[in-house]
Design an enzyme around this catalytic site. Structure first.
Site, PDB file in Angstrom:
ATOM      1  N   VAL A 529      39.743  41.898  44.189  1.00 24.84           N
ATOM      2  CA  VAL A 529      40.872  41.172  43.620  1.00 24.84           C
ATOM      3  C   VAL A 529      41.126  39.887  44.396  1.00 24.84           C
ATOM      4  O   VAL A 529      41.364  38.828  43.809  1.00 24.84           O
ATOM      5  CB  VAL A 529      42.128  42.068  43.636  1.00 24.84           C
ATOM      6  CG1 VAL A 529      43.328  41.285  43.176  1.00 24.84           C
ATOM      7  CG2 VAL A 529      41.908  43.283  42.759  1.00 24.84           C
ATOM      8  N   ASP A 530      40.985  39.951  45.716  1.00 25.10           N
ATOM      9  CA  ASP A 530      41.184  38.751  46.544  1.00 25.10           C
ATOM     10  C   ASP A 530      40.174  37.671  46.189  1.00 25.10           C
ATOM     11  O   ASP A 530      40.343  36.524  46.550  1.00 25.10           O
ATOM     12  CB  ASP A 530      40.914  39.054  48.030  1.00 25.10           C
ATOM     13  CG  ASP A 530      41.814  40.118  48.580  1.00 25.10           C
ATOM     14  OD1 ASP A 530      42.737  40.503  47.861  1.00 25.10           O
ATOM     15  OD2 ASP A 530      41.572  40.543  49.722  1.00 25.10           O
TER      16      ASP A 530
END
Ligand code: ATP
Ligand code: MG
Length: 664
Positions: A529-530
């Site tokens: 997600v980062d």
């Protein structure tokens, strides 16, 4: 990774009829029927599977307890080592090969049967007990990929101790940190090991770790020292510290061959294992006994379509979860025969891995995209050479997204177009495969797609507000209900577990990865997600851009990160490693950017291309993008000390090389 960027989708043909057997999942309908039952009535589904194992007293799996508090048959007691070894021996399979152990040097081989392994495990259990190890105590194992490592893991399990395997490539500091964290009183270490051309003195590293631990206030009472036949050692008797160090061979020889089984509660911890540290400080993930046992065994059986007589080969080290679930536990719990390889895939030549497959008639091979990319082009696998190694049926990959180009090579060249490719997506925390294509005859595989959830896994996608995305779409990948092998806690910090995995959207297990669901309902992992980028309003995963970059013939590997941009919000910064012998140039940079423009679109073309002599990787082979993000953001002024924890990097000097190549 959009399916459109790939070659035509291959269908998985019916596996060759040797050895003759029905696949465990003969059709997609069979998968759907089992999956539906695993969701509709998880208690009955898992209880039926669990009943194939040995337990004492009965109860049910209660998924209603919620994902944070999964408990699996909490009133039953069992023992994983008993189920992995004694169960087969009592069924008359003691002479079956558990491990074909292949040494670092070609030709150095050992064969370990189930009976041999059970004997070592029992004696080792007694050696540990004699040193005061009791149910629930942590034992640290710092060993290479030799049969003594799974034996030591199972010896802990047999007496109810909790093992903490520390990958044999970690430094004294990293090892000391894990010893102190777990307050282990006993460490098992291998004296020295050859890994490729290098000789690594593990005992010397461990001795230093024990000093560091002692300086930090924790004293290790006993160190048990194993030897690998053939590894050169600098240490001799004089290096053994009297009263603390014990020779494994001697102790095992003298120990009683009968070792009473410790029947533990199903929820008793089996092991603690630290995550790779790709995104930050590694977490000590704790797995339970019963749920982990059943899930590791079931995923192994179905994902690899393992049948009695097959030879399985995973290149993963037991220092990572893959080696726990798919070397020590899943295969042995299925009575499987496997190859255990001490060395590296390209030593002494890049053909080594293929030679091993050919020699043992490997049926299922399980490795990582980084290995596949490294071997691609380096040495033709045997099929391409002379039609041998025809035994391969299932080819697995794990650890990172596999770019479609590498996938196609794995399928076409290694698998000669007749093997199923299982791109297994899972995590240390999930304990076993959570999403993966299964080797179902006729299944349309999609290169780079994790496809479908395993039994009992209810995957969902959430948008940034926590609402579920329905149908086709993209979002944060979460799991909605408990599954047997869900992590139970983070060692010594249950709050960190609740916060990291369940804090943001209560009721959902947050995987930390992003995914896209296509029109067929199949899942494509887009990266962490980062690492999902937002460029001029377009959401884009790093995996997608990296796949486009490596399509260029001059590019060996690539990693993409984003940097803040005044106009676009974020802009893309690519670190590109070139194939050996290729010269970097302005024209090449333009060609590589054009490659991304053609594949995905102009918005995805990186603004910067940094020629990277090598990429920083964790010791499990994953690219550490958080370091690259800092370098991209800091530019030529970046200082080494700004980069955070680099202790889990394989080669920290890669970072200096990157800092030296700004503007080149
Ligand atoms: P940390 O959690 O400390 O940052 P880590 O996530 O690298 O480390 P692991 O548990 O070893 O530690 O790795 C799991 C992660 O690896 C997944 O969350 C995912 O990002 C990636 N991964 C594993 N298998 C696949 C796959 N088949 N496709 C895409 N990504 C994968
Ligand atoms: Mg992780």
């Amino acid at each position: 990774m959009a399916p459109t960027a790939c070659a035509p989708l291959p269908a998985q043909p019916v596996p060759p009829p040797v050895p003759p057997h029905e696949p465990h999942l003969p059709s997609l309908a069979a998968y759907h029927a089992l999956y539906a039952r695993s969701i509709a009535d998880p208690s009955a589904f898992w209880r039926d599977i669990a009943d194939e194992f040995t337990w004492h007293s009965k109860s049910n799996f209660d998924p209603a307890a919620g994902p944070v508090h999964v408990s699996f048959l909490p009133d039953r007691r069992t023992n994983v080592a008993y189920n992995a070894l004694d169960r087969w021996i009592s069924a008359g399979h003691g002479a079956r090969v558990a491990f074909y152990a292949e040494g670092n040097e070609p030709g150095r081989r050992r064969v370990v049967t189930y009976a041999d392994l059970a004997d070592s495990v029992a004696r080792m259990g007694n050696v540990l007990r004699a040193r005061g190890v009791r149910k629930g105590d942590v034992v640290v194992l710092y060993m290479p990929m030799v049969p003594e490592l799974p034996a030591a893991m199972l010896a802990c399990a047999r007496i109810g101790a909790v093992h903490s395997v520390v990958f044999g490539g970690f430094s004294s500091e990293a090892l000391a940190g894990r010893i102190v964290d777990s307050k282990a009183n006993v460490v098992v270490v291998t004296e020295a090991i050859g890994r490729g051309k290098k000789q690594i003195q593990l005992k010397a590293i461990a001795d230093r770790a024990l000093e560091i631990a002692e300086a930090a206030g924790h004293r290790v009472e006993h160190q048990i020292v194993t030897k690998v036949p053939g590894a050169e050692s600098v240490s001799d008797e004089a290096c053994m510290v009297a009263g603390r160090d014990v020779d494994w061979d001697e102790a095992v020889r003298e120990a009683d061959a009968e070792c009473e089984v410790e029947w533990v509660e199903s929820e008793h911890p089996l092991f603690v294992l630290y995550t790779s540290g790709s995104t930050g400080k590694p977490k000590g993930v704790v797995h339970s006994t019963g749920g982990y046992m059943v899930y590791a065994a079931t995923t192994f059986k179905y994902t690899f379509d393992y049948h009695e007589g097959d030879v399985f080969f995973s290149t993963s080290d037991c220092g990572w979860i893959t080696g726990h679930s798919y070397v020590t536990y899943g295969p042995l719990l299925n009575g499987a025969t496997q190859v255990l390889y001490e060395g590296v895939p390209n030593y002494p030549t890049p053909a080594r891995l293929w030679e091993i497959c050919e020699h043992y008639g490997v049926n299922q091979l399980y490795t990582a995209p980084t290995v596949i990319r490294a071997l691609k082009g380096a040495a033709p696998p045997p099929q391409a050479r002379d039609g041998k190694a025809e035994a391969l049926r299932v080819l697995g990959t794990v650890g990172e997204p596999i770019n479609p180009e590498a996938w196609m090579w794995y399928y076409e060249v290694v698998g000669a177009r007749r093997c199923a490719i299982v791109d297994t997506w899972w995590q240390t925390e999930t304990g076993g495969h959570a999403m993966t294509p299964l080797p179902i005859p006729g299944l349309q595989m999609k290169p780079g797609c994790a496809m479908m959830p395993f039994f009992g896994i209810q995957a969902a996608l959430l948008n940034g507000d926590g609402a579920e995305v329905e149908g086709e779409g993209e979002g944060l990948l979460v799991i909605k209900s408990g599954w047997p092998a869900a992590l139970r806690t983070v060692y010594g910090d249950h709050g960190r577990m609740e916060e990291a995995y369940f804090g943001r959207f209560p009721g959902y297990y947050m995987t930390g990865d992003g995914a896209r669901r296509d029109a067929d309902g199949h899942y494509w992992l887009t990266g962490r997600v980062d690492d999902i980028l937002n460029v001029s309003g377009h959401r884009i995963g790093t995996a997608e851009v990296e796949s486009a970059l490596v399509l260029h013939h001059a590019v060996a590997e690539a990693a993409v990160v984003s940097v803040g941009h005044a106009v676009k919000g974020e802009s893309l910064y690519a670190f590109v490693s070139l194939m050996g012998g290729v010269e970097a140039s302005g024209d090449l940079r333009a060609e590589i950017r054009a490659c991304v423009r053609n594949e995905i679109g102009a918005f995805a073309a990186p603004d910067a291309v940094h020629w990277a002599p090598a990429l920083p990787k964790t010791r499990s082979g994953k690219i550490m993008r958080r370091i690259l993000r800092k370098i991209a953001a800091g530019g030529a002024r970046t200082r080494r000390e700004d980069l955070g924890d680099t202790s889990t990097l394989t080669d920290p000097s890669v970072v200096d090389a990157l800092l030296d190549t700004f503007g080149k």
